[in-house]
Design an enzyme around this catalytic site. Structure first.
Site, PDB file in Angstrom:
ATOM      1  N   LYS A  56      37.402   0.624 -20.818  1.00  0.00           N
ATOM      2  CA  LYS A  56      36.125  -0.067 -20.562  1.00  0.00           C
ATOM      3  C   LYS A  56      36.318  -1.180 -19.541  1.00  0.00           C
ATOM      4  O   LYS A  56      35.476  -1.366 -18.645  1.00  0.00           O
ATOM      5  CB  LYS A  56      35.566  -0.632 -21.867  1.00  0.00           C
ATOM      6  CG  LYS A  56      34.260  -1.424 -21.717  1.00  0.00           C
ATOM      7  CD  LYS A  56      33.113  -0.567 -21.210  1.00  0.00           C
ATOM      8  CE  LYS A  56      31.831  -1.369 -20.993  1.00  0.00           C
ATOM      9  NZ  LYS A  56      31.124  -1.684 -22.237  1.00  0.00           N
ATOM     10  N   LYS A  96      30.074 -11.372 -19.024  1.00  0.00           N
ATOM     11  CA  LYS A  96      30.859 -11.442 -20.267  1.00  0.00           C
ATOM     12  C   LYS A  96      32.027 -10.463 -20.234  1.00  0.00           C
ATOM     13  O   LYS A  96      33.178 -10.837 -20.501  1.00  0.00           O
ATOM     14  CB  LYS A  96      29.962 -11.139 -21.461  1.00  0.00           C
ATOM     15  CG  LYS A  96      30.701 -10.936 -22.788  1.00  0.00           C
ATOM     16  CD  LYS A  96      29.768 -10.533 -23.903  1.00  0.00           C
ATOM     17  CE  LYS A  96      29.281  -9.108 -23.787  1.00  0.00           C
ATOM     18  NZ  LYS A  96      30.326  -8.103 -24.109  1.00  0.00           N
TER      19      LYS A  96
END
Length: 309
Positions: free
Chosen positions: A177, A245
């Site tokens: 990811k 983030k």
């Protein structure tokens, strides 16, 4: 709890923009879902759609063969796992914990160890595909952890996604990811920078896109970004804030592993500047606003009435 039995009951913790549609898709696929969230509004929405909800985390997970976490941040993961009423306090041997949110590598491996000490198993299985993929059940799921546990969870994943890839051991789903985010965020910034240069030179941005889109410089990010720039519709939904983030978590992984990630640091700084400029509620394409401010040229067209700004 039998750690070889087929999973029928699922505790789903975190049912917001991504988790809500995912919990509904599991319910629609025939799993017995107990959904929980610290906020009442998403629970009410799911209840109206026929998905059973729980009034506490403990109630949601008590009879679950698998517990899926879809949380907004690493801090939320820690709050959910730790404490006298956290998941670790009520976890049963044989249960599977599947963290499908994006958290830090250090936290994920730490909690995988603690979960194993309690006779349970943890997988990290972050996703790509956004809200549209969550709603359609077409997410790309990147899995880290035990192969046997993955195969036991495969029917759940197949109800949620189109592509399921086992990357390796605990934490490596998250690494995949991070790679995805690093590539996307660097490309968002590269497109904004290169088209700002073109705008500074007085070039027609649509013509530049036509010229380069089918070459080696073309990409899915370019193809999604340029129509937004040319229409002036920068979208909404805090996508840019989420990229910021996740970019921070990629940087933290670099520090944790001792990797050198200078491009990721630069793109993270550019996304930080976009957040500081008030663009966090738009799509990641809004990082172009940073280049507009620095170069004094317009990259984002004036939006038509009723579209994003």
């Amino acid at each position: 709890m039998d750690d070889r039995a087929a999973i029928q009951c699922v505790g789903f913790v975190g049912v917001g923009r991504m988790g809500g549609p995912m919990a509904f898709n599991l319910h629609r696929a025939g799993f017995v879902v107990q959904a929980f969230d610290v906020a009442s509004a998403p629970l009410q929405h799911l209840a109206q759609a026929g998905v059973p909800t729980a009034d506490s985390l403990q109630t949601a997970v008590t009879n679950a063969g698998a517990i899926i976490l879809m949380l907004p941040s690493d801090d939320a993961l820690r709050q959910t796992m730790e404490g006298s009423e956290g998941l670790l306090s009520c976890l049963q041997p044989g249960q599977l914990v599947i963290d499908m949110s994006t958290s830090t590598l250090a936290s994920s491996r730490h909690f995988a160890t603690l979960v194993a000490e309690r006779g349970a198993t943890m997988l990290d299985a972050p996703v790509s595909g956004g809200e549209a993929g969550a709603q359609a059940g077409t997410l790309s799921i990147m899995v880290g952890g035990d192969t046997t546990a993955l195969e036991r969870c495969r029917p759940l994943f197949e109800a949620l996604g189109r592509t399921i890839t086992h990357i390796g051991g605990n934490g490596l789903g998250l690494v995949a990811k991070y790679v995805n985010q690093m590539l996307m965020e660097a490309t968002f910034c590269a497109v904004a920078e290169s088209f700002a240069l073109a705008a500074k030179a007085g070039a027609d941005l649509a013509a530049i896109y036509q010229a380069v889109g089918n070459g080696l410089g073309g990409s899915r990010v370019l193809d999604s970004m340029i129509p937004q720039l040319l229409s002036g519709d920068l979208g909404h939904g805090r996508e840019l804030a989420l990229h910021y983030k996740d970019g921070g978590y990629a940087l933290a992984a670099g520090e944790f592993l001792g990797a050198w990630v200078p491009v990721t640091q630069l793109t993270h700084d550019l996304f930080a500047a976009a957040v500081a400029a008030g663009q966090e509620t738009h799509s990641a394409v809004a990082v172009a606003r940073v280049y507009e401010q620095r170069t004094g040229v317009q990259i984002v067209s004036q939006p038509a009435t009723g579209t994003g700004k």
